[in-house]
Design a protein around this motif. Structure first.
Motif, short mmCIF file in Angstrom:
data_model
loop_
_atom_site.label_atom_id
_atom_site.label_comp_id
_atom_site.label_asym_id
_atom_site.label_seq_id
_atom_site.Cartn_x
_atom_site.Cartn_y
_atom_site.Cartn_z
N VAL A 141 17.65 -15.43 -38.69
CA VAL A 141 17.22 -15.19 -40.07
C VAL A 141 17.05 -16.53 -40.79
O VAL A 141 16.07 -16.75 -41.51
CB VAL A 141 18.23 -14.29 -40.81
N CYS A 142 18.02 -17.42 -40.61
CA CYS A 142 17.92 -18.76 -41.23
C CYS A 142 16.70 -19.50 -40.70
O CYS A 142 15.98 -20.16 -41.46
CB CYS A 142 19.19 -19.56 -40.95
N SER A 143 16.45 -19.40 -39.41
CA SER A 143 15.30 -20.07 -38.81
C SER A 143 14.00 -19.50 -39.35
O SER A 143 13.04 -20.23 -39.62
CB SER A 143 15.35 -19.93 -37.28
N ALA A 144 13.95 -18.18 -39.52
CA ALA A 144 12.75 -17.54 -40.06
C ALA A 144 12.46 -18.02 -41.47
O ALA A 144 11.29 -18.10 -41.90
CB ALA A 144 12.91 -16.03 -40.03
N LEU A 145 13.50 -18.34 -42.22
CA LEU A 145 13.34 -18.82 -43.60
C LEU A 145 13.11 -20.33 -43.66
O LEU A 145 13.01 -20.90 -44.75
CB LEU A 145 14.59 -18.46 -44.42
N GLY A 146 13.05 -20.98 -42.50
CA GLY A 146 12.82 -22.42 -42.46
C GLY A 146 14.05 -23.25 -42.76
O GLY A 146 13.95 -24.45 -43.03
N ARG A 147 15.24 -22.64 -42.69
CA ARG A 147 16.48 -23.35 -42.98
C ARG A 147 17.09 -23.83 -41.66
O ARG A 147 17.91 -23.15 -41.03
CB ARG A 147 17.46 -22.45 -43.73
N ARG A 148 16.70 -25.02 -41.23
CA ARG A 148 17.07 -25.50 -39.90
C ARG A 148 18.57 -25.76 -39.78
O ARG A 148 19.18 -25.40 -38.78
CB ARG A 148 16.30 -26.77 -39.56
N PHE A 149 19.15 -26.42 -40.77
CA PHE A 149 20.56 -26.78 -40.66
C PHE A 149 21.47 -25.54 -40.65
O PHE A 149 22.33 -25.42 -39.77
CB PHE A 149 20.94 -27.74 -41.78
N PRO A 150 21.31 -24.59 -41.59
CA PRO A 150 22.12 -23.37 -41.49
C PRO A 150 21.90 -22.62 -40.17
O PRO A 150 22.85 -22.04 -39.62
CB PRO A 150 21.67 -22.53 -42.69
N ALA A 151 20.66 -22.63 -39.67
CA ALA A 151 20.39 -21.98 -38.39
C ALA A 151 21.18 -22.66 -37.27
O ALA A 151 21.77 -22.00 -36.40
CB ALA A 151 18.90 -22.00 -38.08
N GLY A 152 21.19 -24.00 -37.29
CA GLY A 152 21.95 -24.73 -36.28
C GLY A 152 23.44 -24.49 -36.38
O GLY A 152 24.13 -24.36 -35.37
N LEU A 153 23.95 -24.42 -37.62
CA LEU A 153 25.37 -24.12 -37.80
C LEU A 153 25.73 -22.75 -37.23
O LEU A 153 26.73 -22.60 -36.52
CB LEU A 153 25.73 -24.17 -39.29
N ALA A 154 24.93 -21.75 -37.57
CA ALA A 154 25.21 -20.40 -37.09
C ALA A 154 25.12 -20.33 -35.58
O ALA A 154 25.96 -19.70 -34.91
CB ALA A 154 24.23 -19.41 -37.73
N PHE A 155 24.11 -21.01 -35.00
CA PHE A 155 23.98 -20.99 -33.54
C PHE A 155 25.16 -21.67 -32.86
O PHE A 155 25.69 -21.18 -31.86
CB PHE A 155 22.67 -21.66 -33.12
N ASN A 156 25.59 -22.81 -33.39
CA ASN A 156 26.73 -23.50 -32.79
C ASN A 156 28.01 -22.70 -32.93
O ASN A 156 28.88 -22.73 -32.04
CB ASN A 156 26.89 -24.89 -33.41
#
Length: 510
Positions: free
Chosen positions: A310-325
């Motif tokens: 969801v974060c990646s779809a919104l273009g929020r790279r850093f939150p996406a990376g945090l959630a993935f890690n």
């Protein structure tokens, strides 16, 4: 939900990687929605070789019919892995007497997946073995370190994000693992990777020019050593544990600047090197506070990755990376605990062999090797391992340190090019992969693909360009009877090239 087999656990990890690719910046909304619905249905009704085959066939068809050949290299790797897995599952269905259980299918395909991961690292490292990757003025390492430094130095409540993220992780690793340590190298490796990134990212913005240049050259050498030397060492069971630690540390860092989809793919493939006693822990039940019953840990990983998506779809790279890690940490934590516990069974690694693997299956890694050679052969300069490598193979000379004279080049599609003299780049832009054309050369194959895309989009694109000593000018190239194409020929269907940079060191490009 039905219990997961080893094949089922791997399938969830692999399907998560493809889903994260499809949701990135929400470029494929219908395909992403369909893929998510299909994964949820598989989790509800059971992930078996048959249901996994349905997912693989569906996503392969989408990639090949809707995107190929203009896709990123990791998508080409996913297409390749899809075909490999489909071939293995198909063989197991034909020879069901030899592969009665789904776990037999996983054991059969595991060595080919492992060999593929060795090639991914080796080919990527070999492409980076060029003069411009080691040039601090243009090296892709500078771009990535700069992105990571911006993340690490972004302050929260006056404290750099790097400290907020990494220091608590190091502290938890020490407090939780040190009392039970029997394997100092494991924790030493984790600490070394984390500390390296911490120091590098926090110090980098304050370095003066000569020090920054030396630092970037050192980082470039480190990346080449990781991919070209350490990565292939995964073939040696005794060395797999430290290589896995370093590799995952690198992917975790890269995930914070947008490489979440490739990180998920790498995680799925790297876990094929984890011994069965440890790897089975990803399917072990995990009790969650708000859930009434235990869930397999790999499903918790998937759920958190949906948040990352969801974060990646919104273009929020850093939150996406945090959630993935966070998802990866939840998945890997019991393996880390078990591997570091005092008195734990020896980590013997996983050989790249199995009595269940037919020899013909290793033809697939050979196909991946050929894909990795396409730049040197003159068949591709995009969508392969040249991505973020600074490699230049166009023309008679290459910037590669081992192959400077392009001795492997058999085809010249990247040299049969037009030079765009005048064009409105803003009007001509189409698709997220579009590259500015004014003043640059572009292989004819790629130029014809663009013309066809403009025609299908109903765009009017005036352009003036030079080809084979002749200057062409038209008010609408999209409908030009000479250059237009109603249908794609085989070259347009298979080849992929980037804009040719004529002068100066080769800049970091997709």
């Amino acid at each position: 939900m039905p219990a997961l087999t080893r094949l089922g656990g791997f399938a969830v990890l692999y399907m998560t990687a493809i889903l994260l690719e499809l949701v990135e910046r929400w470029r494929h909304p219908y395909a992403a929605t369909a893929a998510l619905a299909l994964v949820l249905a598989l989790l509800a009704f059971g992930v078996t070789r048959i249901t996994f085959l349905v997912f693989l066939a569906s996503t392969t068809a989408y990639f090949l019919l809707a995107q190929f050949p203009d896709v990123a290299n990791h998508v080409n790797i996913e297409i390749y892995c899809n075909l490999l897995l489909m071939a293995a599952i198909g063989w197991s269905l034909v020879r069901r007497r030899d592969y009665p259980e789904d776990d037999d299918v996983y054991e059969m395909v595991r060595p080919a997946l492992q060999a593929s991961m060795l090639l991914v690292y080796g080919l990527a490292g070999f492409a980076k073995l060029n003069a411009d990757f080691l040039n601090p003025e243009v090296s892709c390492v500078g771009t990535m370190v700069g992105d990571l430094a911006r993340v690490a130095t972004l302050e929260r409540a006056g404290i750099p994000t790097g400290l907020l993220l990494l220091l608590p992780l190091l502290y938890l690793a020490y407090r939780l693992l040190a009392p039970r340590l029997s394997r100092a190298p494991l924790v030493a490796g984790l600490a070394a990777v984390a500390a390296t990134w911490l120091v590098a990212l926090l110090v980098w913005p304050g370095l003066d020019s000569p020090a920054a240049s030396g630092f970037l050259v050192g980082m470039a050498v480190a990346v080449i050593l990781w991919e070209l030397v350490l990565g292939p060492m995964l073939a040696i069971p005794a060395l797999q544990l430290p290589v896995l630690v370093v590799s995952w540390g690198m992917h975790a860092a890269l995930a914070l600047i947008g490489f979440v989809d490739f990180g998920a793919l790498a995680l799925a493939l790297l876990l094929t090197f984890v011994p069965r006693g440890y790897a089975d822990l990803v399917n072990a039940p995990m009790r969650l506070p708000l859930v009434g019953r235990p869930m397999p840990r790999v499903q918790v990983y998937f759920a958190i990755c949906v948040v990352a998506g969801v974060c990646s779809a919104l273009g929020r790279r850093f939150p996406a990376g945090l959630a993935f890690n966070l998802a990866a940490l939840v998945l890997l934590w019991p393996i880390i605990e078990a591997a570091a516990a005092r008195g734990a069974a020896p980590w013997r690694g996983v050989p790249i062999s199995s009595p269940l693997t037919p020899r013909w299956l290793f033809a697939f890694p050979l196909l991946l090797l050929l894909h990795g050679l396409t730049s040197y052969l003159g068949l591709r300069t995009a969508g392969n391992f040249t991505m973020f490598s600074n490699l230049r193979t166009e023309g008679a000379r290459s910037n590669h340190l081992v192959l400077p004279g392009n001795p492997l080049k058999l085809w010249g599609y990247d040299e049969d090019a037009v030079r765009v003299l005048e064009i409105d780049d803003a009007r001509a832009a189409i698709g997220h992969q579009y590259q500015p054309l004014r003043g640059h050369r572009l292989p004819v194959v790629e130029f014809r693909k663009l013309i066809r895309a403009w025609s299908r989009a109903g765009a009017t694109v005036p352009v003036r360009f030079e080809y084979a000593g002749t200057t062409w000018a038209t008010d609408d190239i999209a409908r030009d009877p000479v250059w237009g194409r109603a249908h794609r020929d085989w070259k347009m269907r298979l080849l992929d090239f980037r804009v040719i940079q004529d002068d100066g060191p080769n800049r970091c490009r997709w």
